[in-house]
Scaffold this motif. Sequence first.
Motif, mmCIF file in Angstrom:
data_model
loop_
_atom_site.group_PDB
_atom_site.id
_atom_site.type_symbol
_atom_site.label_atom_id
_atom_site.label_comp_id
_atom_site.label_asym_id
_atom_site.label_seq_id
_atom_site.Cartn_x
_atom_site.Cartn_y
_atom_site.Cartn_z
ATOM 1 N N HIS A 176 24.734 -17.082 31.338
ATOM 2 C CA HIS A 176 25.770 -16.297 30.679
ATOM 3 C C HIS A 176 27.042 -17.129 30.573
ATOM 4 O O HIS A 176 27.541 -17.655 31.571
ATOM 5 C CB HIS A 176 26.030 -15.017 31.473
ATOM 6 N N THR A 212 23.462 -14.321 21.228
ATOM 7 C CA THR A 212 24.688 -13.560 21.463
ATOM 8 C C THR A 212 24.338 -12.081 21.439
ATOM 9 O O THR A 212 23.730 -11.600 20.483
ATOM 10 C CB THR A 212 25.744 -13.870 20.386
ATOM 11 N N GLY A 250 29.939 -15.924 29.024
ATOM 12 C CA GLY A 250 31.061 -15.050 28.683
ATOM 13 C C GLY A 250 32.300 -15.292 29.514
ATOM 14 O O GLY A 250 33.410 -15.076 29.042
ATOM 15 N N ASN A 251 32.166 -15.711 30.749
ATOM 16 C CA ASN A 251 33.319 -15.944 31.615
ATOM 17 C C ASN A 251 33.856 -17.367 31.521
ATOM 18 O O ASN A 251 34.774 -17.716 32.249
ATOM 19 C CB ASN A 251 32.965 -15.644 33.069
ATOM 20 N N TYR A 268 26.216 -8.412 21.922
ATOM 21 C CA TYR A 268 27.500 -7.708 22.016
ATOM 22 C C TYR A 268 28.641 -8.668 22.315
ATOM 23 O O TYR A 268 29.432 -8.464 23.229
ATOM 24 C CB TYR A 268 27.444 -6.599 23.060
ATOM 25 N N LYS A 269 28.727 -9.747 21.553
ATOM 26 C CA LYS A 269 29.758 -10.778 21.639
ATOM 27 C C LYS A 269 29.743 -11.535 22.970
ATOM 28 O O LYS A 269 30.718 -12.174 23.324
ATOM 29 C CB LYS A 269 31.145 -10.183 21.394
ATOM 30 N N GLN A 270 28.643 -11.456 23.701
ATOM 31 C CA GLN A 270 28.494 -12.198 24.949
ATOM 32 C C GLN A 270 27.492 -13.330 24.723
ATOM 33 O O GLN A 270 26.324 -13.071 24.426
ATOM 34 C CB GLN A 270 27.996 -11.285 26.083
ATOM 35 N N LYS A 274 40.248 -14.685 32.229
ATOM 36 C CA LYS A 274 39.511 -13.415 32.224
ATOM 37 C C LYS A 274 40.064 -12.475 33.295
ATOM 38 O O LYS A 274 40.169 -11.274 33.092
ATOM 39 C CB LYS A 274 38.017 -13.652 32.459
#
Length: 182
Positions: free
Chosen positions: A143, A103, A145-146, A105-107, A18
């Motif tokens: 979260h 999910t 996402g990372n 916004y794609k997170q 990322k």
Amino acid sequence: MEAAYTLPEIKIYRSPWKGFKLMLLCAPFVAFSLYDIIGQKHIEQTLLSWSSLLFFGLGIPFGLFLIFDRRPQIIINETGIYDRTAYHDFINWNTIEHAYWNTIYKQPFVCLIIKDEFRHLIKSKKRLQALNPFLGLSEVNIHLGNISGLQQEQLTAFIVAMKDAPVVDRSRLLKRHFEKIA
């Protein structure tokens, strides 16, 4: 001499890719802004280039931080689950009523619903917590996402299994599911 017993735990780390992606996205804008600053004589265009350089230039140190930050993002052990970004302490398995994934916004997120008798103990780090119900989130949200390679469905099923498992079986569950999660 006795050996110290350590609790089995799963440590999940942030993906360094990322940070690379962020730096690669910011680098062309930084280069163009530098080129524009060196070649321009008009103050209006130079101010725009300086503001672009400052804005996109911040992506470089932030990307480096993401690359070199090797602290665990999520720790799962027999006691509970800890997410460095969501909450300041371990969330005990006995305080979790249910978990689900969402999910936005794609997170990807794993949302933890806390039992009513323990809600006064949970104080999230997020300042905009009042918006969580409108987004389909709960009090405590992990979260993902990372973190690359971690499936939110698998982690949610694992959290539900750990919260429902008797205390004596949690160590065995951790060892069995370590390959699936980490």
